[in-house]
Design a protein around this motif. Structure first.
Motif, PDB file in Angstrom:
ATOM      1  N   ARG A  11       5.304  50.937  30.895  1.00  0.00           N
ATOM      2  CA  ARG A  11       5.139  49.672  30.174  1.00  0.00           C
ATOM      3  C   ARG A  11       4.634  48.560  31.080  1.00  0.00           C
ATOM      4  NH1 ARG A  11       6.597  47.615  25.456  1.00  0.00           N
ATOM      5  NH2 ARG A  11       7.060  45.385  25.295  1.00  0.00           N
ATOM      6  N   ASN A  12       5.045  48.598  32.343  1.00  0.00           N
ATOM      7  CA  ASN A  12       4.657  47.533  33.263  1.00  0.00           C
ATOM      8  C   ASN A  12       3.456  47.917  34.113  1.00  0.00           C
ATOM      9  OD1 ASN A  12       5.881  49.390  34.969  1.00  0.00           O
ATOM     10  ND2 ASN A  12       6.729  47.816  36.322  1.00  0.00           N
ATOM     11  N   SER A  13       2.722  48.981  33.717  1.00  0.00           N
ATOM     12  CA  SER A  13       1.532  49.417  34.460  1.00  0.00           C
ATOM     13  C   SER A  13       0.285  49.253  33.601  1.00  0.00           C
ATOM     14  CB  SER A  13       1.648  50.886  34.885  1.00  0.00           C
ATOM     15  OG  SER A  13       2.587  51.049  35.916  1.00  0.00           O
ATOM     16  N   PRO A  98       5.661  41.655  26.655  1.00  0.00           N
ATOM     17  CA  PRO A  98       4.696  42.649  26.176  1.00  0.00           C
ATOM     18  C   PRO A  98       4.321  43.618  27.281  1.00  0.00           C
ATOM     19  CG  PRO A  98       4.039  40.418  25.559  1.00  0.00           C
ATOM     20  CD  PRO A  98       5.171  40.287  26.525  1.00  0.00           C
ATOM     21  N   SER A  99       3.817  44.790  26.894  1.00  0.00           N
ATOM     22  CA  SER A  99       3.360  45.746  27.894  1.00  0.00           C
ATOM     23  C   SER A  99       2.226  45.123  28.702  1.00  0.00           C
ATOM     24  CB  SER A  99       2.877  47.035  27.234  1.00  0.00           C
ATOM     25  OG  SER A  99       1.665  46.803  26.532  1.00  0.00           O
ATOM     26  N   LEU A 100       2.044  45.606  29.923  1.00  0.00           N
ATOM     27  CA  LEU A 100       1.004  45.025  30.770  1.00  0.00           C
ATOM     28  C   LEU A 100      -0.376  45.272  30.189  1.00  0.00           C
ATOM     29  CD1 LEU A 100       0.223  43.484  33.269  1.00  0.00           C
ATOM     30  CD2 LEU A 100       0.341  45.605  34.589  1.00  0.00           C
ATOM     31  N   ASP A 139      -6.159  49.724  25.970  1.00  0.00           N
ATOM     32  CA  ASP A 139      -5.346  49.162  24.902  1.00  0.00           C
ATOM     33  C   ASP A 139      -3.883  49.604  24.962  1.00  0.00           C
ATOM     34  OD1 ASP A 139      -7.482  47.773  23.871  1.00  0.00           O
ATOM     35  OD2 ASP A 139      -8.005  49.306  22.395  1.00  0.00           O
ATOM     36  N   SER A 140      -3.564  50.609  25.772  1.00  0.00           N
ATOM     37  CA  SER A 140      -2.199  51.098  25.884  1.00  0.00           C
ATOM     38  C   SER A 140      -2.052  51.856  27.198  1.00  0.00           C
ATOM     39  CB  SER A 140      -1.857  52.037  24.711  1.00  0.00           C
ATOM     40  OG  SER A 140      -2.589  53.243  24.844  1.00  0.00           O
ATOM     41  N   GLU A 147      -8.388  57.174  29.995  1.00  0.00           N
ATOM     42  CA  GLU A 147      -9.644  56.609  30.504  1.00  0.00           C
ATOM     43  C   GLU A 147      -9.803  56.880  31.997  1.00  0.00           C
ATOM     44  OE1 GLU A 147     -10.464  53.024  27.306  1.00  0.00           O
ATOM     45  OE2 GLU A 147      -9.639  52.502  29.262  1.00  0.00           O
ATOM     46  N   LEU A 148      -8.717  56.819  32.746  1.00  0.00           N
ATOM     47  CA  LEU A 148      -8.802  57.135  34.170  1.00  0.00           C
ATOM     48  C   LEU A 148      -9.166  58.608  34.368  1.00  0.00           C
ATOM     49  CD1 LEU A 148      -5.758  55.073  35.449  1.00  0.00           C
ATOM     50  CD2 LEU A 148      -8.156  54.695  36.062  1.00  0.00           C
ATOM     51  N   ASP A 149      -8.625  59.476  33.522  1.00  0.00           N
ATOM     52  CA  ASP A 149      -9.013  60.893  33.580  1.00  0.00           C
ATOM     53  C   ASP A 149     -10.496  61.048  33.292  1.00  0.00           C
ATOM     54  OD1 ASP A 149      -6.476  61.738  34.215  1.00  0.00           O
ATOM     55  OD2 ASP A 149      -5.929  62.266  32.150  1.00  0.00           O
TER      56      ASP A 149
END
Length: 298
Positions: A11-13, A98-100, A139-140, A147-149
């Motif tokens: 959540r914080n990443s 909110p999430s990062l 977005d999440s 996306e990094l993959d």
């Protein structure tokens, strides 16, 4: 020094991808400083050189089910023109925040920088159009991992310590392109031997490199160029009429028409040519129109 390793979708990443226009201008450091002031710190960084296929995956929501369009091809060309930087960001905030990834999506601002406000990352980056808008986020947390993959980022390295060294200076603005090309014309005809001409050139480059350009800045730039033309005429270098015509045409092309072909034609008689990057900057601007920040001058 070992880096922090693979991204952890918590959540914080979150992650931000700074595109070559932000990296080449060095402006991403201003965005990172702003994030740090909000308690969002960079935990790791990875250099990325995405292929067109990876870019299509990254922007799949916009491109799915259709062949690449002209603007898509410009974006592909942008990412092929230099390295991008993916930053793993973390926020040590309260659990109820909110999430990062949600926070970063809001902080980066609209895709079209015309809608950005001070405090939005794209405003801080000095982004001037929706093609060279400087930064992408997910977005999440789960989408960040996907996306990094897709980008082939499996490991993040340690973030280097901040230095006071010279920042990159690749132009991301059509006005900066104008200044750099005009500099090369002046060098070609040896006008820079006139100190006043050189001093005006340095000042113009400083104005054009500003991340945000007010109407006052734009008027000052126009006035500097007019004064420079008058000094060139007074210095009477070889073909001085052609020189001043060329300098005026460069200013016109890079502030109103954004036509790289016209720019090339204007400077070719002096053995000068725009670089591939300068050509790309003008083509991206031509595809999106006059930057919103400039419209107050009209």
């Amino acid at each position: 020094m070992d880096g922090p390793g693979p991204f952890v979708p918590e959540r914080n990443s979150g992650f931000l991808l700074f595109s070559p226009d932000a990296v080449g201008s060095g402006h991403q450091r201003f965005a990172l400083l702003h994030l740090a002031s909000l308690g969002i710190r960079a935990k790791g960084v990875a250099v990325v050189r995405p292929t067109p296929e990876q870019i299509a995956a990254l922007y799949g929501k916009n491109r799915r089910g259709r062949p690449p369009e002209a603007e898509d091809l410009l974006v592909d060309r942008l990412f092929a023109a230099g390295p991008s930087l993916a930053y793993w960001l973390v926020f040590d905030g309260r659990p109820e925040t909110p999430s990062l990834t949600d926070t970063l999506r809001v902080l980066k601002g609209p895709s079209d920088p015309a809608g950005c406000l001070p405090g939005h990352l794209r405003h801080i980056l000095g982004a001037e159009n929706r093609l060279m808008n400087g930064v992408h986020s997910s977005d999440s947390p789960e989408e960040a991992s996907a996306e990094l993959d897709a980008l082939g980022v499996t490991e993040f390295g340690a973030v280097p310590a901040a230095t006071d060294g010279a920042a990159p200076n690749r132009p991301s603005s059509a006005l900066s392109v104008a200044c750099l090309v005009r500099r090369r014309v002046l060098d070609a005809v040896h006008v820079t031997a006139v100190p006043e001409v050189d001093a005006l050139q340095v000042r113009a480059q400083e104005l054009a490199a500003r991340r945000t350009k007010s109407a006052v800045t734009l008027r000052a730039l126009d006035e500097l160029w007019e004064r420079q033309h008058a000094l060139v005429e007074r210095a009477r270098p070889r073909d001085w009429r052609a020189v001043t015509d060329s300098l005026a045409e460069v200013a016109e092309v890079c502030s109103k028409r954004f036509d790289p072909d016209a720019l090339g034609a204007a400077v070719a008689p002096f053995g000068v040519r725009p670089t591939d990057w300068e050509d790309l900057v003008l083509r991206c601007q031509a595809a999106t129109g006059v930057p919103a920040a400039w419209r107050a001058r009209a």
